[in-house]
Scaffold this motif. Sequence first.
Motif, mmCIF file in Angstrom:
data_model
loop_
_atom_site.group_PDB
_atom_site.id
_atom_site.type_symbol
_atom_site.label_atom_id
_atom_site.label_comp_id
_atom_site.label_asym_id
_atom_site.label_seq_id
_atom_site.Cartn_x
_atom_site.Cartn_y
_atom_site.Cartn_z
ATOM 1 N N ASN A 158 1.084 -1.250 0.198
ATOM 2 C CA ASN A 158 0.045 0.203 0.033
ATOM 3 C C ASN A 158 0.777 1.498 0.254
ATOM 4 O O ASN A 158 1.743 1.196 0.226
ATOM 5 N N HIS A 159 0.880 2.006 -0.902
ATOM 6 C CA HIS A 159 1.750 3.180 -0.904
ATOM 7 C C HIS A 159 1.482 3.596 -0.324
ATOM 8 O O HIS A 159 3.386 4.521 0.300
ATOM 9 N N LEU A 160 0.437 4.827 0.831
ATOM 10 C CA LEU A 160 0.682 5.239 1.744
ATOM 11 C C LEU A 160 1.185 4.253 2.726
ATOM 12 O O LEU A 160 1.294 5.211 3.944
ATOM 13 N N GLY A 197 3.934 2.532 2.902
ATOM 14 C CA GLY A 197 5.207 2.577 2.396
ATOM 15 C C GLY A 197 5.592 4.064 2.857
ATOM 16 O O GLY A 197 6.713 4.200 3.215
ATOM 17 N N HIS A 198 4.755 4.661 2.172
ATOM 18 C CA HIS A 198 5.464 6.481 2.679
ATOM 19 C C HIS A 198 6.100 6.738 4.571
ATOM 20 O O HIS A 198 7.073 7.362 4.658
ATOM 21 N N ILE A 199 5.147 5.722 5.110
ATOM 22 C CA ILE A 199 5.408 5.491 6.672
ATOM 23 C C ILE A 199 7.386 4.616 7.265
ATOM 24 O O ILE A 199 8.013 5.594 7.741
ATOM 25 N N SER A 230 -0.054 13.764 1.875
ATOM 26 C CA SER A 230 1.170 13.399 0.264
ATOM 27 C C SER A 230 -0.351 14.365 0.143
ATOM 28 O O SER A 230 -0.719 14.721 -0.293
ATOM 29 N N GLY A 231 -0.045 14.196 -1.841
ATOM 30 C CA GLY A 231 -0.750 14.855 -2.689
ATOM 31 C C GLY A 231 -1.888 14.757 -2.050
ATOM 32 O O GLY A 231 -3.170 15.661 -3.166
ATOM 33 N N GLY A 232 -2.230 13.381 -2.637
ATOM 34 C CA GLY A 232 -3.987 13.147 -2.700
ATOM 35 C C GLY A 232 -4.630 12.260 -1.159
ATOM 36 O O GLY A 232 -5.495 12.113 -1.099
ATOM 37 N N PHE A 290 -1.309 22.826 -1.043
ATOM 38 C CA PHE A 290 -0.720 23.259 -0.915
ATOM 39 C C PHE A 290 -0.700 23.102 -3.298
ATOM 40 O O PHE A 290 0.035 24.452 -3.672
ATOM 41 N N ASP A 291 -1.136 22.457 -3.332
ATOM 42 C CA ASP A 291 -0.589 22.109 -4.824
ATOM 43 C C ASP A 291 -1.967 23.532 -5.707
ATOM 44 O O ASP A 291 -1.443 24.202 -6.845
ATOM 45 N N LYS A 292 -2.742 22.972 -4.862
ATOM 46 C CA LYS A 292 -4.231 24.191 -5.699
ATOM 47 C C LYS A 292 -4.003 25.605 -5.595
ATOM 48 O O LYS A 292 -4.067 26.750 -6.133
ATOM 49 N N GLY A 305 3.757 21.949 -7.122
ATOM 50 C CA GLY A 305 3.096 23.731 -6.089
ATOM 51 C C GLY A 305 3.653 23.553 -5.080
ATOM 52 O O GLY A 305 4.739 24.347 -4.554
ATOM 53 N N GLY A 306 3.253 22.439 -3.903
ATOM 54 C CA GLY A 306 3.662 22.486 -2.437
ATOM 55 C C GLY A 306 5.523 23.112 -2.713
ATOM 56 O O GLY A 306 5.424 23.566 -1.801
ATOM 57 N N ALA A 307 6.667 21.855 -3.153
ATOM 58 C CA ALA A 307 7.501 23.292 -2.805
ATOM 59 C C ALA A 307 8.047 24.573 -3.316
ATOM 60 O O ALA A 307 8.717 24.623 -3.216
ATOM 61 N N GLY A 311 5.279 11.047 3.378
ATOM 62 C CA GLY A 311 4.468 11.398 2.135
ATOM 63 C C GLY A 311 5.078 13.052 2.036
ATOM 64 O O GLY A 311 6.489 13.730 2.841
ATOM 65 N N GLY A 312 4.700 13.572 0.911
ATOM 66 C CA GLY A 312 5.900 14.812 0.071
ATOM 67 C C GLY A 312 5.622 15.789 1.164
ATOM 68 O O GLY A 312 6.312 16.580 1.068
ATOM 69 N N VAL A 313 4.459 16.425 1.604
ATOM 70 C CA VAL A 313 4.510 16.979 2.824
ATOM 71 C C VAL A 313 5.268 17.275 3.689
ATOM 72 O O VAL A 313 6.068 18.183 3.764
ATOM 73 N N ALA A 363 8.465 16.796 3.155
ATOM 74 C CA ALA A 363 9.710 17.503 2.810
ATOM 75 C C ALA A 363 9.483 18.884 3.017
ATOM 76 O O ALA A 363 10.742 19.623 3.625
ATOM 77 N N ASN A 364 8.123 19.759 3.312
ATOM 78 C CA ASN A 364 8.630 21.039 4.267
ATOM 79 C C ASN A 364 9.050 21.303 5.122
ATOM 80 O O ASN A 364 8.552 21.107 5.770
ATOM 81 N N LYS A 365 9.863 21.912 5.255
ATOM 82 C CA LYS A 365 10.723 22.409 6.545
ATOM 83 C C LYS A 365 10.665 23.072 7.470
ATOM 84 O O LYS A 365 10.494 22.686 8.184
ATOM 85 N N THR A 378 8.905 12.683 -0.352
ATOM 86 C CA THR A 378 8.182 12.175 -2.471
ATOM 87 C C THR A 378 8.592 11.035 -2.159
ATOM 88 O O THR A 378 9.239 9.950 -2.333
ATOM 89 N N ASP A 379 7.221 10.724 -3.449
ATOM 90 C CA ASP A 379 7.509 9.449 -3.992
ATOM 91 C C ASP A 379 8.923 8.420 -5.050
ATOM 92 O O ASP A 379 9.516 9.371 -5.333
ATOM 93 N N ASN A 380 9.433 7.643 -4.311
ATOM 94 C CA ASN A 380 10.112 6.876 -4.575
ATOM 95 C C ASN A 380 10.088 5.473 -4.590
ATOM 96 O O ASN A 380 8.855 5.216 -3.223
HETATM 97 O O1 KG4 Z 1 3.888 11.706 -1.484
HETATM 98 P P1 KG4 Z 1 3.913 12.595 -2.765
HETATM 99 O O2 KG4 Z 1 5.177 12.884 -3.409
HETATM 100 O O3 KG4 Z 1 2.827 12.326 -3.528
HETATM 101 C C1 KG4 Z 1 2.056 11.070 -3.122
HETATM 102 O O4 KG4 Z 1 1.491 10.335 -2.902
HETATM 103 O O5 KG4 Z 1 1.482 12.334 -3.192
HETATM 104 O O6 KG4 Z 1 3.943 14.095 -2.829
HETATM 105 C C2 KG4 Z 1 2.987 15.008 -3.273
HETATM 106 C C3 KG4 Z 1 3.420 16.176 -2.699
HETATM 107 C C4 KG4 Z 1 2.246 17.021 -3.388
HETATM 108 O O7 KG4 Z 1 1.248 17.632 -3.289
HETATM 109 C C5 KG4 Z 1 3.941 18.176 -3.844
HETATM 110 O O8 KG4 Z 1 3.114 19.937 -3.462
HETATM 111 C C6 KG4 Z 1 4.001 18.079 -1.839
HETATM 112 O O9 KG4 Z 1 3.512 16.664 -1.997
HETATM 113 N N1 KG4 Z 1 4.759 18.322 -1.892
HETATM 114 C C7 KG4 Z 1 5.597 19.347 -1.041
HETATM 115 C C8 KG4 Z 1 6.625 19.817 -0.396
HETATM 116 N N2 KG4 Z 1 7.550 18.867 -1.184
HETATM 117 C C9 KG4 Z 1 7.167 18.424 -1.738
HETATM 118 N N3 KG4 Z 1 4.287 20.716 -0.245
HETATM 119 C C10 KG4 Z 1 5.010 21.386 0.605
HETATM 120 N N4 KG4 Z 1 6.329 21.551 1.044
HETATM 121 C C11 KG4 Z 1 7.417 20.238 0.352
HETATM 122 N N5 KG4 Z 1 8.969 21.166 0.314
#
Ligand code: KG4
Length: 371
Positions: free
Chosen positions: A110-112, A114-116, A143-145, A173-175, A186-188, A296-298, A300-302, A335-337
């Motif tokens: 499960n991808h979610l 997996g993130h953990i 994450s993004g979704g 973040f993205d919208k 958008g997030g980064a 999850g991707g978010v 990565a937000n400092k 972020t996804d890997n």
């Molecule tokens: O986990 P992920 O790489 O892909 C999904 O499974 O969705 O998450 C992607 C999300 C995107 O919404 C992206 O904008 C956000 O993570 N993201 C960030 C940052 N880096 C990626 N949001 C805020 N700050 C960041 N530095």
Amino acid sequence: MRILGIETSCDETAASVIENGTKIISNITATSAGIHARTGGVIPEDAARKQLESILPVITLALKEANLSPEKIDAIAVTVGPGLIGSLLVGVETAKTLSYLWDKPIVPVNHLVGHIYANFISPERSDGGWRPPEFPLIALVVSGGHTDLVLMKNHGKIEWIGGTRDDAAGEAFDKIARLLGLPYPGGANLAGEAQKFIDKNPDYRLNLFPRPMINEDNFDWSFSGLKTAVLTSLKDLIKSKNLKLSDYKAIASSPKVQKEKSRIAAEVQEAIVEVLVEKSIKAIKKYKPKSFLLAGGVAANKALKNTFEERITSRLTSAGLTENFLHVPIPKLCTDNAAYIAAAANFSYHPVDWQKINAKPELTITDQVEV
Ligand code: KG4
Ligand code: ZN
């Protein structure tokens, strides 16, 4: 045990070899983000087509970098969901074919979840001070979704305790980044814009936007209202500057609003971070876990990481938390890997006949993958 992980749930094509769930031997990620930047978002067909082209070269490279032939791999792990169906199918069908050809067990992930497991991968640190997270733990998956808060009593034992009622944190973040005319992803980029303002105005009190549900007695979030609040703010800006521009992207790219744009980005980031941290702290107080994990991707937000560090230190250390409490993966693993997909398979090792593996786009964080 050496596991080859394969991840293709969104716009990345990734393969990685992990040893014993903690050591990265190789980690390759190809992304089609450049293509989506032109349109401002992921076009599923384009993502899947690029993944079809990339999957075998990426897997070949992951094995080459690991200096391993397929015989030296013990198992294959693959993301089965959630994600885009066309994208998931590329990884899933490739993994099944390789499992059949190489006669290797295959583990659906499960991808979610997996993130953990990015938090269980040992960082390359020379001091040897790293320790894995301890159970019971709470993980915030942003994450993004998806935005989910879960309690894990052990590997594979996941209890959902809260999440978003509408948009995910990454989606917000993205919208909003799009509204502000910032490029995809958008997030980064929004975080970068926010940082410009923070660097110049370190003492500015950011509190323009509402913090929905922050005082409610649950562990849920709502992010959809933030977009409307930003829109209103942009409209006010247009009025105040007497701008005659009709679409928001044009407004946001106008040199007349650069400073305000950075300030709005900082306000947005602050509003998202504030509610994520406060609700998580509420859950930590209630469940008293031994570790708290960001994923999850978010993650990565400092600003998110820093705020968690500050508040956990200032408000929770007296509650007897250990040093090994807060875990945040390095940004590259947030972020996804495919590294965390292989790591997750290592710790919840349940191989399944390849005939029984299917892509599951709608999977939630607590859904079983082995059915
Ligand atoms: O986990 P992920 O790489 O892909 C999904 O499974 O969705 O998450 C992607 C999300 C995107 O919404 C992206 O904008 C956000 O993570 N993201 C960030 C940052 N880096 C990626 N949001 C805020 N700050 C960041 N530095
Ligand atoms: Zn993801």
